[in-house]
Design an enzyme around this catalytic site. Sequence first.
Site, PDB file in Angstrom:
ATOM      1  N   ASP A  36     -22.503  -5.330 -17.075  1.00  0.00           N
ATOM      2  CA  ASP A  36     -21.182  -5.061 -16.521  1.00  0.00           C
ATOM      3  C   ASP A  36     -20.680  -6.326 -15.826  1.00  0.00           C
ATOM      4  O   ASP A  36     -21.389  -6.920 -15.005  1.00  0.00           O
ATOM      5  CB  ASP A  36     -21.274  -3.901 -15.538  1.00  0.00           C
ATOM      6  N   LYS A  45      -5.135 -17.584 -22.865  1.00  0.00           N
ATOM      7  CA  LYS A  45      -3.837 -17.212 -22.312  1.00  0.00           C
ATOM      8  C   LYS A  45      -3.714 -15.692 -22.325  1.00  0.00           C
ATOM      9  O   LYS A  45      -4.424 -15.033 -23.091  1.00  0.00           O
ATOM     10  CB  LYS A  45      -2.704 -17.873 -23.104  1.00  0.00           C
ATOM     11  N   HIS A  55      -4.148 -22.022 -28.391  1.00  0.00           N
ATOM     12  CA  HIS A  55      -4.567 -22.420 -29.743  1.00  0.00           C
ATOM     13  C   HIS A  55      -3.464 -23.131 -30.509  1.00  0.00           C
ATOM     14  O   HIS A  55      -3.732 -23.888 -31.447  1.00  0.00           O
ATOM     15  CB  HIS A  55      -5.052 -21.201 -30.529  1.00  0.00           C
ATOM     16  N   LYS A  62      -3.077 -26.863 -33.559  1.00  0.00           N
ATOM     17  CA  LYS A  62      -2.558 -26.892 -34.931  1.00  0.00           C
ATOM     18  C   LYS A  62      -2.227 -28.329 -35.328  1.00  0.00           C
ATOM     19  O   LYS A  62      -1.601 -29.069 -34.566  1.00  0.00           O
ATOM     20  CB  LYS A  62      -1.314 -26.006 -35.049  1.00  0.00           C
ATOM     21  N   GLU A  88       8.244 -14.166 -37.462  1.00  0.00           N
ATOM     22  CA  GLU A  88       7.158 -13.428 -38.114  1.00  0.00           C
ATOM     23  C   GLU A  88       7.765 -12.281 -38.899  1.00  0.00           C
ATOM     24  O   GLU A  88       8.663 -11.586 -38.405  1.00  0.00           O
ATOM     25  CB  GLU A  88       6.166 -12.909 -37.073  1.00  0.00           C
ATOM     26  N   ASP A 121       4.703 -13.825 -24.668  1.00  0.00           N
ATOM     27  CA  ASP A 121       3.674 -13.955 -25.694  1.00  0.00           C
ATOM     28  C   ASP A 121       3.666 -15.333 -26.339  1.00  0.00           C
ATOM     29  O   ASP A 121       2.605 -15.925 -26.544  1.00  0.00           O
ATOM     30  CB  ASP A 121       3.869 -12.870 -26.762  1.00  0.00           C
ATOM     31  N   HIS A 158       3.368 -21.357 -26.181  1.00  0.00           N
ATOM     32  CA  HIS A 158       3.391 -22.095 -27.449  1.00  0.00           C
ATOM     33  C   HIS A 158       4.647 -22.941 -27.625  1.00  0.00           C
ATOM     34  O   HIS A 158       4.578 -24.156 -27.857  1.00  0.00           O
ATOM     35  CB  HIS A 158       3.312 -21.123 -28.631  1.00  0.00           C
ATOM     36  N   LYS A 163       9.654 -10.825 -34.103  1.00  0.00           N
ATOM     37  CA  LYS A 163       8.815 -10.093 -35.044  1.00  0.00           C
ATOM     38  C   LYS A 163       9.697  -9.252 -35.963  1.00  0.00           C
ATOM     39  O   LYS A 163      10.851  -8.952 -35.649  1.00  0.00           O
ATOM     40  CB  LYS A 163       7.828  -9.200 -34.298  1.00  0.00           C
TER      41      LYS A 163
END
Length: 542
Positions: free
Chosen positions: A101, A154, A184, A188, A222, A241, A246, A332
């Site tokens: 835990d 993040k 991330h 790229k 997206e 998000d 980003h 999205k």
Amino acid sequence: MVCLEESGDADPCGGGGALTADALVIFGITGDLARKMTFRSLYRLEAAGLLTCPVIGVAREDWSHEQLVSTMREALDVTGETVQGDAFDRLAGRLSYLAGDFADPATYQALADRLKSVDKPLFYLEIPPSLFAPVVEALGAANLTAHATVMLEKPFGHDLASARALNARLHRVLTEDQILRIDHFLGKQPVLDIQFLRFANSLLEPVWNRIHVAAVQITMAEDFGVEDRGAFYDPVGALRDVVQNHLLQVLALVAMEAPVGSGADALWDRRADVFRAMPDVDPAHCLRGQYDGYLDVPGVRPGSTTETYVELSLEVDNWRWSGVPFSIRAGKALAARSNEVRVLFKRPPRLAFLEQPEHPAPNELVLRIDPDPGLRLSMLSKEASGHSARDVHLDLSFAAELGKPPEPYERLLNDALTGDRSLFTRQDVVEETWRVIQPLVDHPPAAVRYPRGSWGPAGAPHRTSWQLPWLSPPTTGELAMPTSNPMQLGVIGLGRMGANIARRLMRDGHSCVVYDVDPGPSRSWSGTGPPARPRWPTSPPS
């Protein structure tokens, strides 16, 4: 620059010499991120000879070592990784598991027993953000942080106040140099290429300023929705998000001055300068949207006002960029998947010798980040006959010319192990990005509904005049039309076939006029292109 091909103990990325971590401890190794990204990255580093330390997984599940190894092998198969038996056996041999835990001091005492001979552990927290500070504090209480590095996923807070509070708690245990905030997107290859394209090419740098650039547009579109991630996404939304982290980091790479020196701080100093030059965003000039059907996603709160689309215009108020709008959009369930940076240059003056002297198209430079990374330069050239000009594209595929790069998590995990901090976000930069968007967090305009498969809310005020993205080459069987001579197609009776043809044509920059007895289908397609390009009359021809 690709820097993961070499093997041995030397750091191929220039991170400062030999490997600095002599153990990797992954909290949350049984989670979704490990299955999708971490296992694959560990295997690739192992196969390349770059992973030389033990890997200890810590999670609450009561798993055996064999169960963890089996899960890792299944995850590699699902991701499509080609697995070599000897490399996998080596990775399995350095992997161990500790069940416990995260709130129990006994877990950290057991971990300390495992790390008795370890001097510089790397702790990777693949856990909910609410656990970052408690786990770091528990590691400190167990005397495990003196020479350690801690890597965090993040988001780093959900607004400016929470980001500052998190940093304050972390800094009671760790110095800033011990904290690696992973984004991330910064791993790229096309994002890394921005600084090379800008500063290593004398062709571009002289025109990279307010004198020659009319606007910069950054898109992250997206073509899929939230799907099964409603419980995660609904408290976050598109702004938190992908924009705060980003896309603002991409903007900083586009706008920053050349770093002085080769260290990580030299790079982050210049990014911080960009954000400090940015006024707070004005919510009155921002657009939020929510796609039809979002409220039906499991995990989404009834009546949720969370945005799945956000569009904002930002400024960089310094000598290089004053007066140039930087527009960001992310969403999205849009018409296509596209992630790009588009630099629109100013129009040339009147050219009397052309057949259309007042309307020469401006040059554009497009960096496509996903999918199929590449570079496009749009220029004018004379038609084969007559005196008119036409738009021509000079395209570069990074994969074809430069080879396949490492995946982002593979690159960043290697950097963390070798002590290279250049791609990990710094505290002051995190706080500045939150400061820029905080007014929109505090006073968000109402979210406007938009149909799935569109380019976001149509006809809304303050919309940027967006260019259609440079899309990847169509797959076999799809209709592809050249966009240098846009045409308008008339469709009588929309139907499924007509809708598919119209969608593909509009993605390639053409426009359509639809006549249908039933207005329903055309209404559902309203807004699938940029403003004023598609027209959808909803009554049949007389």
